[in-house]
Design a protein around this motif. Structure first.
Motif, PDB file in Angstrom:
ATOM      1  N   ILE A  36     -13.249 -22.122 -42.553  1.00  0.00           N
ATOM      2  CA  ILE A  36     -11.989 -22.818 -42.236  1.00  0.00           C
ATOM      3  C   ILE A  36     -12.094 -24.282 -42.630  1.00  0.00           C
ATOM      4  CG2 ILE A  36     -10.543 -23.645 -40.333  1.00  0.00           C
ATOM      5  CD1 ILE A  36     -10.998 -20.919 -38.984  1.00  0.00           C
ATOM      6  N   ILE A  37     -13.230 -24.903 -42.314  1.00  0.00           N
ATOM      7  CA  ILE A  37     -13.419 -26.334 -42.616  1.00  0.00           C
ATOM      8  C   ILE A  37     -13.367 -26.580 -44.127  1.00  0.00           C
ATOM      9  CG2 ILE A  37     -15.107 -28.210 -42.563  1.00  0.00           C
ATOM     10  CD1 ILE A  37     -15.868 -27.240 -39.731  1.00  0.00           C
ATOM     11  N   PHE A  38     -13.900 -25.661 -44.930  1.00  0.00           N
ATOM     12  CA  PHE A  38     -13.928 -25.877 -46.378  1.00  0.00           C
ATOM     13  C   PHE A  38     -12.687 -25.338 -47.109  1.00  0.00           C
ATOM     14  CE2 PHE A  38     -18.519 -26.302 -45.478  1.00  0.00           C
ATOM     15  CZ  PHE A  38     -18.718 -27.542 -46.063  1.00  0.00           C
ATOM     16  N   LEU A  39     -12.120 -24.248 -46.648  1.00  0.00           N
ATOM     17  CA  LEU A  39     -11.001 -23.622 -47.368  1.00  0.00           C
ATOM     18  C   LEU A  39      -9.628 -24.167 -46.979  1.00  0.00           C
ATOM     19  CD1 LEU A  39     -12.048 -19.858 -47.561  1.00  0.00           C
ATOM     20  CD2 LEU A  39     -12.149 -21.592 -49.343  1.00  0.00           C
ATOM     21  N   VAL A  40      -9.406 -24.420 -45.705  1.00  0.00           N
ATOM     22  CA  VAL A  40      -8.069 -24.852 -45.258  1.00  0.00           C
ATOM     23  C   VAL A  40      -7.647 -26.163 -45.921  1.00  0.00           C
ATOM     24  CG1 VAL A  40      -6.722 -25.606 -43.255  1.00  0.00           C
ATOM     25  CG2 VAL A  40      -8.073 -23.511 -43.131  1.00  0.00           C
ATOM     26  N   PRO A  41      -8.514 -27.190 -46.014  1.00  0.00           N
ATOM     27  CA  PRO A  41      -8.066 -28.422 -46.684  1.00  0.00           C
ATOM     28  C   PRO A  41      -7.663 -28.183 -48.151  1.00  0.00           C
ATOM     29  CG  PRO A  41     -10.030 -28.868 -45.409  1.00  0.00           C
ATOM     30  CD  PRO A  41      -9.824 -27.380 -45.394  1.00  0.00           C
ATOM     31  N   LYS A  42      -8.406 -27.300 -48.838  1.00  0.00           N
ATOM     32  CA  LYS A  42      -8.070 -27.005 -50.229  1.00  0.00           C
ATOM     33  C   LYS A  42      -6.704 -26.310 -50.311  1.00  0.00           C
ATOM     34  CE  LYS A  42      -9.658 -24.580 -54.294  1.00  0.00           C
ATOM     35  NZ  LYS A  42      -9.833 -23.249 -54.682  1.00  0.00           N
ATOM     36  N   ILE A  43      -6.474 -25.349 -49.457  1.00  0.00           N
ATOM     37  CA  ILE A  43      -5.203 -24.610 -49.454  1.00  0.00           C
ATOM     38  C   ILE A  43      -4.051 -25.547 -49.092  1.00  0.00           C
ATOM     39  CG2 ILE A  43      -3.912 -22.799 -48.251  1.00  0.00           C
ATOM     40  CD1 ILE A  43      -6.608 -21.279 -48.018  1.00  0.00           C
ATOM     41  N   VAL A  44      -4.240 -26.386 -48.092  1.00  0.00           N
ATOM     42  CA  VAL A  44      -3.205 -27.340 -47.696  1.00  0.00           C
ATOM     43  C   VAL A  44      -2.931 -28.333 -48.820  1.00  0.00           C
ATOM     44  CG1 VAL A  44      -2.644 -29.210 -46.086  1.00  0.00           C
ATOM     45  CG2 VAL A  44      -3.586 -27.065 -45.218  1.00  0.00           C
ATOM     46  N   GLU A  46      -3.239 -27.783 -52.076  1.00  0.00           N
ATOM     47  CA  GLU A  46      -2.446 -27.074 -53.082  1.00  0.00           C
ATOM     48  C   GLU A  46      -0.982 -26.967 -52.630  1.00  0.00           C
ATOM     49  OE1 GLU A  46      -4.084 -23.299 -54.180  1.00  0.00           O
ATOM     50  OE2 GLU A  46      -6.022 -24.158 -54.708  1.00  0.00           O
ATOM     51  N   TYR A  47      -0.801 -26.635 -51.360  1.00  0.00           N
ATOM     52  CA  TYR A  47       0.554 -26.514 -50.819  1.00  0.00           C
ATOM     53  C   TYR A  47       1.305 -27.848 -50.901  1.00  0.00           C
ATOM     54  CZ  TYR A  47       4.286 -26.484 -47.382  1.00  0.00           C
ATOM     55  OH  TYR A  47       5.493 -26.644 -46.763  1.00  0.00           O
ATOM     56  N   LEU A  48       0.638 -28.931 -50.518  1.00  0.00           N
ATOM     57  CA  LEU A  48       1.285 -30.247 -50.539  1.00  0.00           C
ATOM     58  C   LEU A  48       1.623 -30.686 -51.965  1.00  0.00           C
ATOM     59  CD1 LEU A  48      -0.721 -32.127 -47.760  1.00  0.00           C
ATOM     60  CD2 LEU A  48       1.620 -31.233 -47.641  1.00  0.00           C
ATOM     61  N   LYS A  51       4.702 -28.780 -52.894  1.00  0.00           N
ATOM     62  CA  LYS A  51       5.827 -29.357 -52.155  1.00  0.00           C
ATOM     63  C   LYS A  51       6.282 -30.671 -52.795  1.00  0.00           C
ATOM     64  CE  LYS A  51       7.074 -30.870 -47.527  1.00  0.00           C
ATOM     65  NZ  LYS A  51       6.615 -31.140 -46.166  1.00  0.00           N
ATOM     66  N   LYS A  52       5.320 -31.495 -53.220  1.00  0.00           N
ATOM     67  CA  LYS A  52       5.626 -32.777 -53.864  1.00  0.00           C
ATOM     68  C   LYS A  52       6.393 -32.554 -55.176  1.00  0.00           C
ATOM     69  CE  LYS A  52       3.013 -36.313 -56.226  1.00  0.00           C
ATOM     70  NZ  LYS A  52       1.655 -36.756 -56.513  1.00  0.00           N
ATOM     71  N   VAL A  53       5.935 -31.599 -55.967  1.00  0.00           N
ATOM     72  CA  VAL A  53       6.596 -31.332 -57.251  1.00  0.00           C
ATOM     73  C   VAL A  53       7.998 -30.769 -57.038  1.00  0.00           C
ATOM     74  CG1 VAL A  53       6.505 -29.936 -59.349  1.00  0.00           C
ATOM     75  CG2 VAL A  53       4.467 -31.097 -58.532  1.00  0.00           C
ATOM     76  N   PRO A  67      -0.344 -29.352 -61.671  1.00  0.00           N
ATOM     77  CA  PRO A  67      -1.576 -28.886 -62.325  1.00  0.00           C
ATOM     78  C   PRO A  67      -1.944 -27.507 -61.785  1.00  0.00           C
ATOM     79  CG  PRO A  67      -1.996 -30.812 -60.924  1.00  0.00           C
ATOM     80  CD  PRO A  67      -0.538 -30.515 -60.852  1.00  0.00           C
ATOM     81  N   VAL A  68      -2.126 -26.540 -62.687  1.00  0.00           N
ATOM     82  CA  VAL A  68      -2.424 -25.166 -62.272  1.00  0.00           C
ATOM     83  C   VAL A  68      -3.912 -24.917 -62.430  1.00  0.00           C
ATOM     84  CG1 VAL A  68      -1.943 -22.730 -62.719  1.00  0.00           C
ATOM     85  CG2 VAL A  68      -0.129 -24.424 -62.977  1.00  0.00           C
ATOM     86  N   ASN A  69      -4.547 -24.510 -61.313  1.00  0.00           N
ATOM     87  CA  ASN A  69      -5.990 -24.269 -61.309  1.00  0.00           C
ATOM     88  C   ASN A  69      -6.277 -22.796 -61.564  1.00  0.00           C
ATOM     89  OD1 ASN A  69      -6.463 -26.963 -60.554  1.00  0.00           O
ATOM     90  ND2 ASN A  69      -6.096 -26.440 -58.415  1.00  0.00           N
ATOM     91  N   GLU A  70      -7.209 -22.539 -62.487  1.00  0.00           N
ATOM     92  CA  GLU A  70      -7.682 -21.185 -62.751  1.00  0.00           C
ATOM     93  C   GLU A  70      -9.195 -21.213 -62.671  1.00  0.00           C
ATOM     94  OE1 GLU A  70      -6.309 -19.332 -66.310  1.00  0.00           O
ATOM     95  OE2 GLU A  70      -4.262 -20.025 -66.046  1.00  0.00           O
ATOM     96  N   ASP A  71      -9.769 -20.092 -62.236  1.00  0.00           N
ATOM     97  CA  ASP A  71     -11.223 -20.049 -62.237  1.00  0.00           C
ATOM     98  C   ASP A  71     -11.715 -19.652 -63.628  1.00  0.00           C
ATOM     99  OD1 ASP A  71     -10.884 -17.337 -62.463  1.00  0.00           O
ATOM    100  OD2 ASP A  71     -11.572 -16.846 -60.446  1.00  0.00           O
ATOM    101  N   ALA A  72     -13.028 -19.494 -63.793  1.00  0.00           N
ATOM    102  CA  ALA A  72     -13.625 -19.232 -65.109  1.00  0.00           C
ATOM    103  C   ALA A  72     -13.112 -17.922 -65.715  1.00  0.00           C
ATOM    104  CB  ALA A  72     -15.142 -19.197 -64.988  1.00  0.00           C
ATOM    105  N   LYS A  73     -12.718 -16.962 -64.896  1.00  0.00           N
ATOM    106  CA  LYS A  73     -12.245 -15.667 -65.393  1.00  0.00           C
ATOM    107  C   LYS A  73     -10.743 -15.687 -65.690  1.00  0.00           C
ATOM    108  CE  LYS A  73     -15.658 -13.311 -62.555  1.00  0.00           C
ATOM    109  NZ  LYS A  73     -15.838 -12.477 -61.385  1.00  0.00           N
ATOM    110  N   GLY A  74     -10.091 -16.799 -65.458  1.00  0.00           N
ATOM    111  CA  GLY A  74      -8.650 -16.879 -65.688  1.00  0.00           C
ATOM    112  C   GLY A  74      -7.830 -16.345 -64.526  1.00  0.00           C
ATOM    113  N   VAL A  75      -8.505 -16.036 -63.408  1.00  0.00           N
ATOM    114  CA  VAL A  75      -7.808 -15.518 -62.234  1.00  0.00           C
ATOM    115  C   VAL A  75      -7.224 -16.688 -61.461  1.00  0.00           C
ATOM    116  CG1 VAL A  75      -8.064 -14.222 -60.094  1.00  0.00           C
ATOM    117  CG2 VAL A  75      -9.353 -13.537 -62.118  1.00  0.00           C
ATOM    118  N   ARG A  76      -5.978 -16.531 -61.056  1.00  0.00           N
ATOM    119  CA  ARG A  76      -5.320 -17.600 -60.313  1.00  0.00           C
ATOM    120  C   ARG A  76      -4.932 -17.086 -58.931  1.00  0.00           C
ATOM    121  NH1 ARG A  76      -0.726 -19.583 -64.401  1.00  0.00           N
ATOM    122  NH2 ARG A  76       0.055 -17.563 -63.832  1.00  0.00           N
TER     123      ARG A  76
END
Length: 186
Positions: A36-44, A46-48, A51-53, A67-76
């Protein structure tokens, strides 16, 4: 209503259920808290950003991109797919607005050109009518003036008819009769 193809809710429910089961033990609880400590800030974050855009696009800034983030496999992730879709909508809206602006410029140019084309013979006609008024119809130049006025009147009439036909054609009011033609005769 949730569509069968949208698995977001099921993914979130699965994560929450696994988290709840892991919280049944001390080690699981610590693991869930760390996640939760590591994932929630990242998810929030992305959401913000999304929302800004959306706010920027709503205010008319159609060139702003997420900016759209993809991992090395192209999975989003879900937010990346949503961000990409918002970018596509923004780009399509921007193109539509640019096309409308171009259309408005072309209309303005057309009106200006048509106005000039109609004004030219009309100005000439007014000038020759003034000459006839001054010199009178008994003037030796009167027949020449009348011929010029007649010629300019005909020109003005043709321009007006052409303008009317162009307006009908652009509005789709001219009926079209489809028929076969012999291309070799052309």
């Amino acid at each position: 209503a949730i569509k069968k193809s949208d698995r977001t809710m099921f993914k979130v429910m699965a994560v929450l259920i696994v988290g709840a089961i892991l919280c049944a033990t001390w080690i699981g609880t610590v693991l869930v808290i760390v996640l939760i400590i590591f994932l929630v800030p990242k998810i929030v974050e992305e959401y913000l950003e999304i929302k800004k855009v959306v706010e920027e696009v709503k205010n008319g800034n159609l060139t702003y991109k997420i900016p759209v983030n993809e991992d090395a496999k192209g999975v989003r992730g879900e937010f990346a797919r949503l961000a990409s879709d918002i970018n596509d909508i923004s780009m399509a809206s921007n193109i539509a607005i640019q096309n409308e602006l171009k259309s408005q410029r072309l209309k303005t140019e057309l009106i200006s050109n048509v106005s000039h084309d109609l004004k030219t013979p009309l100005t000439s006609m007014v000038s020759y009518i003034d000459l006839l008024k001054k010199e009178g119809l008994d003037s030796p130049n009167a027949p020449e003036y009348l011929d010029i006025i007649d010629m300019k009147t005909e020109r003005l009439k043709n321009l007006t008819e052409n303008l009317f036909e162009a307006a009908k054609a652009s509005s789709g009011a001219i009926p079209v009769n489809m028929e076969a033609i012999d291309l070799s005769s052309m």
